[in-house]
Write an enzyme that holds these catalytic residues in place. Structure first.
Site, PDB file in Angstrom:
ATOM      1  N   SER A  74      71.154 -39.375  23.641  1.00 23.88           N
ATOM      2  CA  SER A  74      70.332 -38.189  23.794  1.00 23.88           C
ATOM      3  C   SER A  74      68.998 -38.564  24.386  1.00 23.88           C
ATOM      4  O   SER A  74      68.548 -39.704  24.256  1.00 23.88           O
ATOM      5  CB  SER A  74      70.086 -37.537  22.438  1.00 23.88           C
ATOM      6  OG  SER A  74      69.184 -38.354  21.716  1.00 23.88           O
ATOM      7  N   LYS A  75      68.389 -37.580  25.033  1.00 22.99           N
ATOM      8  CA  LYS A  75      67.152 -37.896  25.735  1.00 22.99           C
ATOM      9  C   LYS A  75      66.004 -38.203  24.789  1.00 22.99           C
ATOM     10  O   LYS A  75      64.955 -38.650  25.208  1.00 22.99           O
ATOM     11  CB  LYS A  75      66.794 -36.794  26.723  1.00 22.99           C
ATOM     12  CG  LYS A  75      66.615 -35.439  26.131  1.00 22.99           C
ATOM     13  CD  LYS A  75      66.365 -34.457  27.263  1.00 22.99           C
ATOM     14  CE  LYS A  75      66.451 -33.045  26.729  1.00 22.99           C
ATOM     15  NZ  LYS A  75      66.824 -32.064  27.698  1.00 22.99           N
ATOM     16  N   ARG A  76      66.200 -37.965  23.507  1.00 21.46           N
ATOM     17  CA  ARG A  76      65.154 -38.344  22.557  1.00 21.46           C
ATOM     18  C   ARG A  76      65.063 -39.864  22.409  1.00 21.46           C
ATOM     19  O   ARG A  76      64.021 -40.393  22.062  1.00 21.46           O
ATOM     20  CB  ARG A  76      65.409 -37.734  21.179  1.00 21.46           C
ATOM     21  CG  ARG A  76      65.401 -36.260  21.224  1.00 21.46           C
ATOM     22  CD  ARG A  76      65.174 -35.577  19.907  1.00 21.46           C
ATOM     23  NE  ARG A  76      65.450 -34.167  20.085  1.00 21.46           N
ATOM     24  CZ  ARG A  76      64.738 -33.336  20.839  1.00 21.46           C
ATOM     25  NH1 ARG A  76      63.663 -33.770  21.460  1.00 21.46           N
ATOM     26  NH2 ARG A  76      65.087 -32.081  20.991  1.00 21.46           N
TER      27      ARG A  76
END
Ligand code: GLU
Length: 480
Positions: free
Chosen positions: A252-254
């Site tokens: 995920s882009k987190r």
């Protein structure tokens, strides 16, 4: 049988590294068998799909080195390859299911469905549609539809027994039918949902193997039921393990940059990225990790897939990249630099930013160097990053909020970015000037730069997001 496979991205955001990963495995499987690889654009979500995203996905897939035999841009005998252009086909096909009773019209209002959801909430047992309209007789259903009453079409899932998905990598996977909702196939606006459009297209496009990420596995029993309702032979199912962050959560882009555009901007070589993706869940032989696309095609078999969530690790990817980069001769590296940031096109985009301030050519590089570096160091700027009356934690949270705002900001032109930032300042009770300085420092690690929004616009969404995130993380750890 000629192998025909496809990648079917939804153009609702940045080109995702997971799309390239799944595309790669489809591609090598097709080419290994002398088959065809198709690109289909699944843009049935009319509010979230954009032509910009579609173009970005195609550009990014070509950049990593994949090409397709049929697709919206190259055409082919089974077009159109964009689902928004196939609405009549879905209407025609779904009508067959309604006529045979395999699907039914549902006239339930949004209010009724809300009530149902509220009643089911907190209770154990089945969550989903209760089949209220399933028993309507055909004549009543036809009459209500003819009278103009809005409806959706739902799949009449079998209410007993199990549906079995035979997955090449997992064997038989059984699903209890009572746990599966009567899936909406067509919405009130006459547009199909993913499930209907996906199955109809895979069938009409002659897809023989569906190779997709394992997050779709729970949808597959619905697809199995749909194939049999249509009387069609289902393709073979292959659900690939999901890419993971280092902590094994779904990528995920987190935690990791996920946009292919980030990898291009950050100076990864496409063939290195493709090679690395090829090692995600698959191995060519023993512990060999370096191979070309052609070698992967020749050696490919699903027998060497392992299902234990492959970790997509930036440090490892950088090491693979280093290997590829250093193997190039000097001219080769110069050519790559020109493809990357030292292209005429990119240099031209910087000239307007410095034109007013530049006196001599030798100032150009110092004025613009932060456009050419990937990650920047925020440590020297701790004091400047935290305005009076704010804590490092406040600024860190503010940056995370900004990242979210940037994520949904489709228009990345300077005026649009400025309007977004002013709106954000107002909403979060920040002084605009202070906020702009924080943004400048976070995005460039410099206090003096060309105009902020012009700078961010050229820096691009992915690099801006990456630096803002690094800065937020740095501030979170900083002593107050
Ligand atoms: N449109 C789906 C996606 O965005 C396709 C899933 C599939 O391959 O069936 O990934």
């Amino acid at each position: 049988m000629t192998v025909r496979v496809r990648i079917a991205p939804s153009p609702t955001g940045d080109p995702h590294v997971g799309t390239a990963y799944i595309a790669l495995f489809n591609y090598v499987f097709a080419k290994h068998h002398g088959g065809q690889f198709i690109l289909r654009i699944e843009d049935t979500d009319r509010t979230r799909s954009t032509p910009q995203s579609e173009a970005a996905i195609m550009r990014a897939l070509r950049w990593v080195g994949l090409s397709w035999d049929e697709g919206p841009d190259v055409g082919g005998p089974h077009g159109p390859y964009r689902q928004s252009e196939r609405a009549d086909i879905y209407r025609r096909e779904v009508a067959k299911l309604v006529a045979s009773g395999a699907a039914y019209r549902c006239f339930c209002t949004a209010e009724r469905l809300d009530r149902l959801r509220a009643e089911q909430k907190g209770k154990s047992g089945f969550m989903g549609y209760d089949g209220h309209c399933r028993g309507l007789d055909q004549a009543t259903s036809d009459a209500r539809a003819a009278a103009g009453e809005p409806f959706v079409v739902r799949l009449a899932m079998p209410k007993t027994g199990q549906t079995t998905v035979v997955d090449r990598l997992r064997g038989e996977v059984h699903f209890e039918n009572t746990q599966i909702d009567d899936q909406i196939l067509m919405k009130t606006d006459g547009f199909p949902t993913y499930h209907l459009a996906n199955v109809v297209d895979d069938h009409l496009m002659g897809i023989t193997h569906v190779i997709r990420a394992e997050e779709w596995l729970t949808s597959t029993p619905k697809h199995v039921v749909l194939y049999s309702a249509f009387g069609w032979t289902a393709p073979e199912w292959i659900h690939m393990p999901l890419l993971r962050n280092a902590d094994k959560s779904k990528i995920s882009k987190r935690k990791n940059p996920v946009s292919l555009d980030y990898y291009r901007t950050a100076g990864f070589l496409p063939e290195a990225l493709l090679n690395y993706l090829g090692t995600m869940g698959w191995s060519i032989a023993g512990d060999r990790e370096k191979f070309t696309l052609q070698e992967m095609i020749e050696a490919f078999t699903f027998d060497r897939i392992s299902l234990g969530g492959p970790v997509f690790d930036l440090v490892k990817l950088s090491a693979v990249n280093a290997d590829y980069l250093r193997a190039l001769d000097d001219d080769g590296i110069v050519a790559r630099l020109r493809d990357w940031r030292l292209s005429d096109e990119f240099l031209r985009s910087l000239v307007p930013l410095v034109r007013k301030r530049i006196q001599r050519l030798d100032e150009f590089v110092p004025m613009t160097e932060f456009f050419f570096s990937g990650d920047v160091d925020h440590a020297p700027w701790l004091k400047e990053l935290v305005p009076a009356n704010r804590t490092a934690k406040d600024v860190s949270e503010c940056l995370l909020g900004l990242i979210e705002a940037l994520d949904v900001q489709r228009d990345f032109s300077p005026p649009a970015l400025e309007a977004m930032a002013r709106g954000f300042a107002e909403k979060s009770a920040w002084d605009a000037k202070e906020l702009f300085m924080v943004m400048r420092l976070a995005a460039t690690a410099r206090k003096a730069t060309p105009p902020l929004f012009e700078t961010l616009s050229v820096l691009g969404r992915d690099m801006t997001r990456r630096r803002l995130r690094l800065c937020a993380e740095f501030l979170k750890k900083a002593k107050p």
